[in-house]
Scaffold this motif. Structure first.
Motif, mmCIF file in Angstrom:
data_model
loop_
_atom_site.group_PDB
_atom_site.id
_atom_site.type_symbol
_atom_site.label_atom_id
_atom_site.label_comp_id
_atom_site.label_asym_id
_atom_site.label_seq_id
_atom_site.Cartn_x
_atom_site.Cartn_y
_atom_site.Cartn_z
ATOM 1 N N SER A 47 6.273 1.014 -7.044
ATOM 2 C CA SER A 47 6.292 2.476 -7.025
ATOM 3 C C SER A 47 7.025 3.077 -8.225
ATOM 4 C CB SER A 47 6.910 2.969 -5.713
ATOM 5 O OG SER A 47 7.143 4.357 -5.744
ATOM 6 N N PRO A 48 8.280 2.674 -8.516
ATOM 7 C CA PRO A 48 8.957 3.288 -9.665
ATOM 8 C C PRO A 48 8.308 2.974 -10.999
ATOM 9 C CG PRO A 48 10.269 1.484 -8.776
ATOM 10 C CD PRO A 48 9.183 1.758 -7.790
ATOM 11 N N SER A 49 7.592 1.850 -11.098
ATOM 12 C CA SER A 49 6.879 1.540 -12.344
ATOM 13 C C SER A 49 5.787 2.566 -12.604
ATOM 14 C CB SER A 49 6.273 0.133 -12.276
ATOM 15 O OG SER A 49 7.266 -0.849 -12.148
ATOM 16 N N LEU A 50 5.036 2.898 -11.568
ATOM 17 C CA LEU A 50 3.989 3.911 -11.708
ATOM 18 C C LEU A 50 4.592 5.284 -12.007
ATOM 19 C CD1 LEU A 50 1.632 2.841 -8.760
ATOM 20 C CD2 LEU A 50 1.196 2.581 -11.214
ATOM 21 N N VAL A 51 5.693 5.603 -11.317
ATOM 22 C CA VAL A 51 6.361 6.890 -11.544
ATOM 23 C C VAL A 51 6.896 6.968 -12.972
ATOM 24 C CG1 VAL A 51 8.297 8.356 -10.869
ATOM 25 C CG2 VAL A 51 6.931 7.211 -9.117
ATOM 26 N N SER A 103 0.830 -1.212 0.000
ATOM 27 C CA SER A 103 0.000 0.000 0.000
ATOM 28 C C SER A 103 0.859 1.255 0.000
ATOM 29 C CB SER A 103 -0.924 0.001 1.221
ATOM 30 O OG SER A 103 -1.785 -1.111 1.212
ATOM 31 N N ALA A 104 1.960 1.213 0.757
ATOM 32 C CA ALA A 104 2.870 2.355 0.800
ATOM 33 C C ALA A 104 3.470 2.627 -0.578
ATOM 34 C CB ALA A 104 3.984 2.101 1.808
ATOM 35 N N TYR A 105 3.912 1.572 -1.256
ATOM 36 C CA TYR A 105 4.536 1.760 -2.568
ATOM 37 C C TYR A 105 3.532 2.209 -3.623
ATOM 38 C CZ TYR A 105 8.886 -0.111 -0.827
ATOM 39 O OH TYR A 105 10.051 -0.281 -0.118
ATOM 40 N N LEU A 106 2.289 1.767 -3.504
ATOM 41 C CA LEU A 106 1.244 2.231 -4.426
ATOM 42 C C LEU A 106 1.022 3.735 -4.273
ATOM 43 C CD1 LEU A 106 -0.961 1.592 -6.493
ATOM 44 C CD2 LEU A 106 -2.513 1.120 -4.588
ATOM 45 N N MET A 107 0.958 4.202 -3.035
ATOM 46 C CA MET A 107 0.778 5.631 -2.779
ATOM 47 C C MET A 107 1.984 6.428 -3.272
ATOM 48 S SD MET A 107 -0.997 5.540 1.010
ATOM 49 C CE MET A 107 -1.285 7.303 1.037
ATOM 50 N N TRP A 108 3.186 5.920 -3.020
ATOM 51 C CA TRP A 108 4.396 6.619 -3.482
ATOM 52 C C TRP A 108 4.462 6.681 -5.009
ATOM 53 C CZ3 TRP A 108 7.391 3.692 0.765
ATOM 54 C CH2 TRP A 108 7.523 4.518 1.890
ATOM 55 N N GLY A 109 3.905 5.670 -5.672
ATOM 56 C CA GLY A 109 3.921 5.672 -7.128
ATOM 57 C C GLY A 109 3.080 6.779 -7.734
ATOM 58 N N LEU A 110 2.079 7.238 -6.997
ATOM 59 C CA LEU A 110 1.176 8.284 -7.489
ATOM 60 C C LEU A 110 1.497 9.662 -6.927
ATOM 61 C CD1 LEU A 110 -2.187 6.286 -7.220
ATOM 62 C CD2 LEU A 110 -0.799 6.670 -9.270
ATOM 63 N N VAL A 111 2.450 9.753 -6.011
ATOM 64 C CA VAL A 111 2.721 11.001 -5.317
ATOM 65 C C VAL A 111 3.296 12.117 -6.201
ATOM 66 C CG1 VAL A 111 5.102 10.726 -4.458
ATOM 67 C CG2 VAL A 111 3.348 11.766 -2.990
ATOM 68 N N PRO A 112 3.931 11.829 -7.367
ATOM 69 C CA PRO A 112 4.352 12.945 -8.223
ATOM 70 C C PRO A 112 3.206 13.875 -8.625
ATOM 71 C CG PRO A 112 5.448 10.951 -8.937
ATOM 72 C CD PRO A 112 4.444 10.539 -7.892
ATOM 73 N N ILE A 113 2.007 13.330 -8.685
ATOM 74 C CA ILE A 113 0.840 14.163 -9.026
ATOM 75 C C ILE A 113 0.684 15.277 -7.998
ATOM 76 C CG2 ILE A 113 -1.670 14.159 -9.327
ATOM 77 C CD1 ILE A 113 -1.399 11.187 -10.153
ATOM 78 N N TYR A 114 0.894 14.944 -6.734
ATOM 79 C CA TYR A 114 0.796 15.955 -5.676
ATOM 80 C C TYR A 114 1.888 17.002 -5.816
ATOM 81 C CZ TYR A 114 1.569 18.152 -1.173
ATOM 82 O OH TYR A 114 1.795 19.089 -0.195
#
Length: 290
Positions: free
Chosen positions: A247-251, A13-24
């Motif tokens: 996380s890095p995959s989403l980023v 769950s932490a890595y999923l959130m970190w993967g989307l955090v660039p949007i913020y």
């Protein structure tokens, strides 16, 4: 639910959130990175307190402060994680999202290496090959560019060491995070006060929406890091290494397809080596489980 599965769920769950955090961070990109960092520290504290109360976690503050060695360890982890926050924030707000993705692709492999070197976890031949491929990928980028990929290496090293320290620290995850941010808070408050005294602070003066986003930085910081700290204590570092590339995959997808950052030949070679290493690790892990 077993402790291992709970650890996988928390860390995932932490890595999923970190993967989307660039949007913020793109939403607050008009604010200087050091001011964003200061707000993240300050607003993380009330969020951490709310998490302790809401989740009915035990208060360990007196116990932590009364043990100089434990308190000193958390000061060190606070310095490491704040360094990681600053590098990441600066990179995203300066159009370097792809570099952060590279850093967090390197991080799982570095985590595995730390697990072997420090915690004496066993390393197979496939895992050794994966680490060599990652080293070649980084080396190629250094050779082709003539400079160190300091953003990627800085992120991987600071967070890898942070994970190692928190794994060996017998402290409740949220309590540990609260101490880390409380240690950093005086410096953050002094800096923000100095900015506002000089009329340079963005908070309030930049409008209610941006001010609200800066406050929300506490949620963005506290929630995933608390989940990570709770998860890392329940699973081996080698297992954590396999999970970390979510996380890095989403980023990476955000950087290339949403923010349209250039993905040239040199980066392709570097990423390909690291991706191959990660594919080997994943396949090896699945084979072992079967």
């Amino acid at each position: 639910m077993t402790e291992h599965r709970r650890g996988l769920l928390l860390a995932g769950s932490a890595y999923l959130m970190w993967g989307l955090v660039p949007i913020y961070f793109k939403a607050v990109a008009s604010v200087p990175a050091h001011e964003i960092l200061a707000h993240r520290i300050v607003w993380s504290i009330p969020i951490a307190i709310l998490l302790i109360v809401a989740l009915r976690q035990p208060w360990q503050l007196r116990e932590i402060v009364s043990k100089p060695r434990l308190f000193g360890t958390l000061i060190l982890s606070a310095l490491l994680v704040s360094t990681n926050w600053f590098i990441y924030t600066w990179a995203v707000t300066h159009e370097r999202v792809l570099d952060t993705s590279l850093g967090y692709f390197i991080n799982p492999l570095l985590t595995i290496a730390l697990g072997v070197l420090v915690l004496r976890e066993r390393l197979s031949g496939v895992q050794k090959l994966a680490l060599l491929l990652a080293a070649f990928g980084v080396g190629w980028l250094i050779y082709a560019r003539g400079t160190l990929p300091w953003i990627a290496l800085g992120l991987a090293l600071s967070f890898g060491l942070y994970g190692l320290i928190r794994k060996r620290t017998a402290v409740n995850a949220i309590n540990g995070f609260l101490i880390e941010t409380a240690v950093l808070m005086p410096v953050a408050l002094i800096y923000l006060s100095w900015l506002h005294a000089g009329g340079q602070g963005q908070f309030v003066h930049a409008g209610w929406w941006l001010s609200l986003l800066l406050v929300f930085g506490g949620v963005v910081t506290a929630v995933p890091l608390s989940l990570f700290a709770a998860g890392v204590q329940r699973i081996p570092l080698t297992t954590l290494g396999f999970l970390q590339y979510l996380s890095p995959s989403l980023v990476f997808l955000l950087a290339v397809f949403v923010y349209h950052e250039p993905f040239d030949h040199d980066r392709l070679v570097s990423f390909a080596c690291i991706w191959t290493g990660l594919a080997l690790l994943t396949g090896h892990n699945l084979w072992q489980r079967r």
